[in-house]
Design a protein around this motif. Structure first.
Motif, PDB file in Angstrom:
ATOM      1  N   VAL A 295       0.845  -1.186   0.000  1.00  0.00           N
ATOM      2  CA  VAL A 295       0.000   0.000   0.000  1.00  0.00           C
ATOM      3  C   VAL A 295       0.886   1.244   0.000  1.00  0.00           C
ATOM      4  O   VAL A 295       2.026   1.212   0.464  1.00  0.00           O
ATOM      5  N   ASN A 296       0.345   2.306  -0.542  1.00  0.00           N
ATOM      6  CA  ASN A 296       1.024   3.595  -0.538  1.00  0.00           C
ATOM      7  C   ASN A 296       0.305   4.484   0.474  1.00  0.00           C
ATOM      8  O   ASN A 296      -0.811   4.940   0.216  1.00  0.00           O
ATOM      9  N   PRO A 297       0.935   4.758   1.618  1.00  0.00           N
ATOM     10  CA  PRO A 297       0.269   5.576   2.640  1.00  0.00           C
ATOM     11  C   PRO A 297       0.120   7.035   2.248  1.00  0.00           C
ATOM     12  O   PRO A 297      -0.551   7.800   2.941  1.00  0.00           O
ATOM     13  N   GLN A 298       0.763   7.451   1.155  1.00  0.00           N
ATOM     14  CA  GLN A 298       0.629   8.809   0.613  1.00  0.00           C
ATOM     15  C   GLN A 298       0.917   9.884   1.674  1.00  0.00           C
ATOM     16  O   GLN A 298       0.193  10.866   1.796  1.00  0.00           O
ATOM     17  N   VAL A 299       2.009   9.669   2.422  1.00  0.00           N
ATOM     18  CA  VAL A 299       2.374  10.635   3.463  1.00  0.00           C
ATOM     19  C   VAL A 299       3.279  11.739   2.938  1.00  0.00           C
ATOM     20  O   VAL A 299       3.630  12.666   3.668  1.00  0.00           O
TER      21      VAL A 299
ATOM     22  N   ALA B 251      12.890  11.226  -6.796  1.00  0.00           N
ATOM     23  CA  ALA B 251      13.046   9.898  -7.379  1.00  0.00           C
ATOM     24  C   ALA B 251      13.207   8.812  -6.326  1.00  0.00           C
ATOM     25  O   ALA B 251      13.033   7.625  -6.620  1.00  0.00           O
ATOM     26  N   MET B 252      13.548   9.176  -5.098  1.00  0.00           N
ATOM     27  CA  MET B 252      13.718   8.218  -4.013  1.00  0.00           C
ATOM     28  C   MET B 252      12.505   8.172  -3.079  1.00  0.00           C
ATOM     29  O   MET B 252      12.528   7.472  -2.068  1.00  0.00           O
ATOM     30  N   SER B 253      11.452   8.909  -3.399  1.00  0.00           N
ATOM     31  CA  SER B 253      10.275   9.015  -2.538  1.00  0.00           C
ATOM     32  C   SER B 253       9.149   8.184  -3.132  1.00  0.00           C
ATOM     33  O   SER B 253       8.677   8.467  -4.241  1.00  0.00           O
ATOM     34  N   THR B 254       8.691   7.164  -2.407  1.00  0.00           N
ATOM     35  CA  THR B 254       7.715   6.224  -2.958  1.00  0.00           C
ATOM     36  C   THR B 254       6.351   6.314  -2.275  1.00  0.00           C
ATOM     37  O   THR B 254       5.500   5.453  -2.500  1.00  0.00           O
ATOM     38  N   ALA B 255       6.136   7.338  -1.443  1.00  0.00           N
ATOM     39  CA  ALA B 255       4.836   7.499  -0.781  1.00  0.00           C
ATOM     40  C   ALA B 255       4.218   8.849  -1.113  1.00  0.00           C
ATOM     41  O   ALA B 255       3.518   9.446  -0.305  1.00  0.00           O
ATOM     42  N   THR B 256       4.491   9.327  -2.320  1.00  0.00           N
ATOM     43  CA  THR B 256       3.882  10.570  -2.784  1.00  0.00           C
ATOM     44  C   THR B 256       2.469  10.279  -3.282  1.00  0.00           C
ATOM     45  O   THR B 256       2.099   9.122  -3.517  1.00  0.00           O
ATOM     46  N   PRO B 257       1.644  11.310  -3.480  1.00  0.00           N
ATOM     47  CA  PRO B 257       0.265  11.065  -3.923  1.00  0.00           C
ATOM     48  C   PRO B 257       0.158  10.280  -5.222  1.00  0.00           C
ATOM     49  O   PRO B 257      -0.795   9.527  -5.414  1.00  0.00           O
TER      50      PRO B 257
ATOM     51  N   LEU C 166      13.476  10.521   8.975  1.00  0.00           N
ATOM     52  CA  LEU C 166      12.947   9.408   9.758  1.00  0.00           C
ATOM     53  C   LEU C 166      11.490   9.625  10.135  1.00  0.00           C
ATOM     54  O   LEU C 166      10.701   8.672  10.179  1.00  0.00           O
ATOM     55  N   GLU C 167      11.115  10.863  10.426  1.00  0.00           N
ATOM     56  CA  GLU C 167       9.740  11.134  10.834  1.00  0.00           C
ATOM     57  C   GLU C 167       8.753  10.771   9.724  1.00  0.00           C
ATOM     58  O   GLU C 167       7.667  10.246   9.985  1.00  0.00           O
ATOM     59  N   LEU C 168       9.123  11.050   8.480  1.00  0.00           N
ATOM     60  CA  LEU C 168       8.253  10.724   7.346  1.00  0.00           C
ATOM     61  C   LEU C 168       8.156   9.207   7.167  1.00  0.00           C
ATOM     62  O   LEU C 168       7.060   8.667   6.953  1.00  0.00           O
ATOM     63  N   ILE C 169       9.295   8.533   7.244  1.00  0.00           N
ATOM     64  CA  ILE C 169       9.303   7.078   7.123  1.00  0.00           C
ATOM     65  C   ILE C 169       8.451   6.451   8.225  1.00  0.00           C
ATOM     66  O   ILE C 169       7.631   5.557   7.964  1.00  0.00           O
ATOM     67  N   ALA C 170       8.611   6.935   9.445  1.00  0.00           N
ATOM     68  CA  ALA C 170       7.876   6.377  10.582  1.00  0.00           C
ATOM     69  C   ALA C 170       6.376   6.615  10.439  1.00  0.00           C
ATOM     70  O   ALA C 170       5.565   5.745  10.788  1.00  0.00           O
ATOM     71  N   GLU C 171       5.982   7.763   9.925  1.00  0.00           N
ATOM     72  CA  GLU C 171       4.555   8.040   9.764  1.00  0.00           C
ATOM     73  C   GLU C 171       3.930   7.110   8.731  1.00  0.00           C
ATOM     74  O   GLU C 171       2.799   6.637   8.905  1.00  0.00           O
ATOM     75  N   GLY C 172       4.655   6.814   7.651  1.00  0.00           N
ATOM     76  CA  GLY C 172       4.137   5.883   6.660  1.00  0.00           C
ATOM     77  C   GLY C 172       3.954   4.489   7.229  1.00  0.00           C
ATOM     78  O   GLY C 172       2.957   3.811   6.947  1.00  0.00           O
TER      79      GLY C 172
ATOM     80  N   LEU D 100      -3.679   4.657  -0.634  1.00  0.00           N
ATOM     81  CA  LEU D 100      -4.660   4.520   0.439  1.00  0.00           C
ATOM     82  C   LEU D 100      -5.610   5.695   0.558  1.00  0.00           C
ATOM     83  O   LEU D 100      -6.756   5.527   0.987  1.00  0.00           O
ATOM     84  N   ARG D 101      -5.157   6.893   0.202  1.00  0.00           N
ATOM     85  CA  ARG D 101      -5.992   8.072   0.417  1.00  0.00           C
ATOM     86  C   ARG D 101      -6.835   8.445  -0.803  1.00  0.00           C
ATOM     87  O   ARG D 101      -7.583   9.419  -0.753  1.00  0.00           O
TER      88      ARG D 101
END
Length: 451
Positions: free
Chosen positions: A160-164, A171-177, A218-224, A185-186
């Motif tokens: 799932v993509n938590p879209q956080v 290019a290294m960010s995989t939880a974008t909208p 880390l905060e972004l990773i942890a929220e996802g 998920l959103r």
């Protein structure tokens, strides 16, 4: 959070430079860096052992955790074999990586298949072998419905993509909208469809999410991961049982490329997870991790001879044999992937003397093939060597075949208490015969025959 350090003033501890110099000197003595072999990669075996130990220690007390290594970070069978012997599993994302994992001796139950584009054949093979796999989308679950044999041993999950949101490197960010990975998920109705997909499939028992890697705090990773944990709780409540029994929380720990320090650490990572999702480590869910760069980056380096030193427009340029073919990300995205560069003489001794602003360029035939621009280093001359630090992951293991430059040889090393260096071959340097064969030499007359 990653601390920004001006790449013009990188920090290399003297003891690190001397240790690398000892390896370099031994390689030169053994003919591994000579006229015909002007560039090579090196893997620090003890460093790898230490990093894996730190990962295991950070999760100490967690009753059920499988640490897999992301094969894409170092697709070299001897490296994978070393990691298997250290208790790691393996995360793969292609048929080629799966073959390498099996060659390295990973048991099927310790391999996880991730890919956003699995074919019917790839899915069938994984299910037949008992390899765990994470479906990337709901349509892939339909394929698994059709292929999954009775009594299949594979653990099956859904990504799932938590879209956080994204980090500093898109290019290294995989939880974008709009990320290509996972079920978003959103998006309207998606969360409900995911819950329903699990309730209908009792064999679907794992949730997978990966927020990103370099540039992601880390905060972004942890929220996802926390959002994925909350979804697991919701699925289990809807199913009336603990159907989701494990969470694949991905990898993505950023690496500090500015100095010798490992920052953030695996313990920093688990502390962030405990703060964001306190129930994650209480034993109700098995955990799977997929670290790659953070295990190997600081445990490898590239060494290359300076072929020429010249001036252009008042700037000193050292032309070396380490460029875009082996430091692709740094050359194409220098602001996101700056590397520390070390200067060594022809015999492999660290150079000293006044710092001079100079470019360190590679051998590829395009103007942008520059590894370090306007970098202050001891003056580099013909016959000297440069070392690109922190390149143990991705760099020399997955080269770019631009200009038909050969894949570099890779060697593992260990330094004894007495300073003695032992070397072993990890991958032979590619030969010109192999380049020709790979480029279709066997079919040289094929097109002419159609005329």
């Amino acid at each position: 959070m990653l601390r920004h350090v001006d790449p013009r003033t990188p920090s290399v501890a003297p003891r690190t430079a001397e240790r690398v110099g000892a390896v370099l000197r031994r390689a030169i003595e053994d003919g591994l860096l000579d006229g015909g072999l002007p560039v090579a990669g090196f893997v620090d075996v003890e460093g790898v052992r230490r990093s894996v130990g730190e990962l295991h220690a950070a999760f100490d007390g967690v009753p059920d955790v499988l640490h897999t290594f992301a094969a894409k970070a170092s697709s070299l069978v001897p490296v994978l074999r070393l990691l298997a012997g250290l208790g790691m599993g393996c995360e793969v994302a292609s048929p080629g990586e799966l073959r390498l994992a099996r060659e390295a001796g990973f048991a099927p139950g310790r391999i996880v298949l991730d890919s956003p584009a699995k074919t019917w054949d790839e899915i069938a093979e994984a299910l037949d072998l008992g390899i765990a796999l994470n479906a990337d989308n709901l349509a892939e679950l339909d394929r698994i419905d059709a292929l999954r044999p009775e009594g299949c041993a594979s653990v099956v999950g859904l990504r799932v993509n938590p879209q956080v949101g994204g980090g500093a490197i898109g290019a290294m960010s995989t939880a974008t909208p709009t990320s290509k990975f996972g079920v978003a998920l959103r998006d309207p109705g998606s969360r409900e469809r995911v819950v329903e997909a699990f309730v209908r499939r009792p064999w679907l028992t794992r949730l997978h999410a990966h927020v990103g890697s370099q540039g992601c705090p880390l905060e972004l990773i942890a929220e996802g991961i926390a959002e994925t944990y909350r979804l697991a709780e919701e699925i289990n409540a809807a199913a009336g049982r603990q159907q989701v029994t494990s969470l694949d929380i991905g990898g993505g720990l950023p690496v500090n490329f500015s100095d010798d320090e490992t920052r953030p650490t695996f313990r920093d990572y688990t502390a962030a997870l405990r703060a964001a999702a306190p129930g994650l480590f209480d034993g109700r869910y098995g955990l799977v991790t997929e670290f790659g760069r953070s295990i190997l980056a600081k445990n490898g380096f590239i060494a290359a001879r300076v072929e020429y030193a010249k001036e252009a427009g008042g700037r000193r340029i050292a032309v070396t044999h380490a460029g875009a073919q082996t430091a692709t990300r740094t050359v194409l995205m220098p602001g996101s992937w700056p590397l520390r560069v070390g200067a060594f003489d022809a015999a492999g001794r660290p150079k000293d003397g006044p710092q001079v602003a100079q470019d360190v360029a590679g051998p590829c035939c395009f103007a942008g093939d520059v590894v370090a621009e306007d970098r202050e280093l001891p003056l580099l001359d013909e016959g000297d060597h440069v070392v690109l630090y922190d390149t143990g992951a991705y760099y020399f293991s997955t080269p770019w075949a631009y200009n038909s430059l050969p894949r570099v040889g890779v060697h593992g090393f260990a330094v004894g208490a007495d300073g003695g260096v032992r070397l072993t071959v990890v991958r032979d340097a590619q030969t010109l015969d192999e380049i020709a064969a790979e480029s279709g030499a066997r079919h040289r007359d094929g097109l002419a025959g159609l005329a």
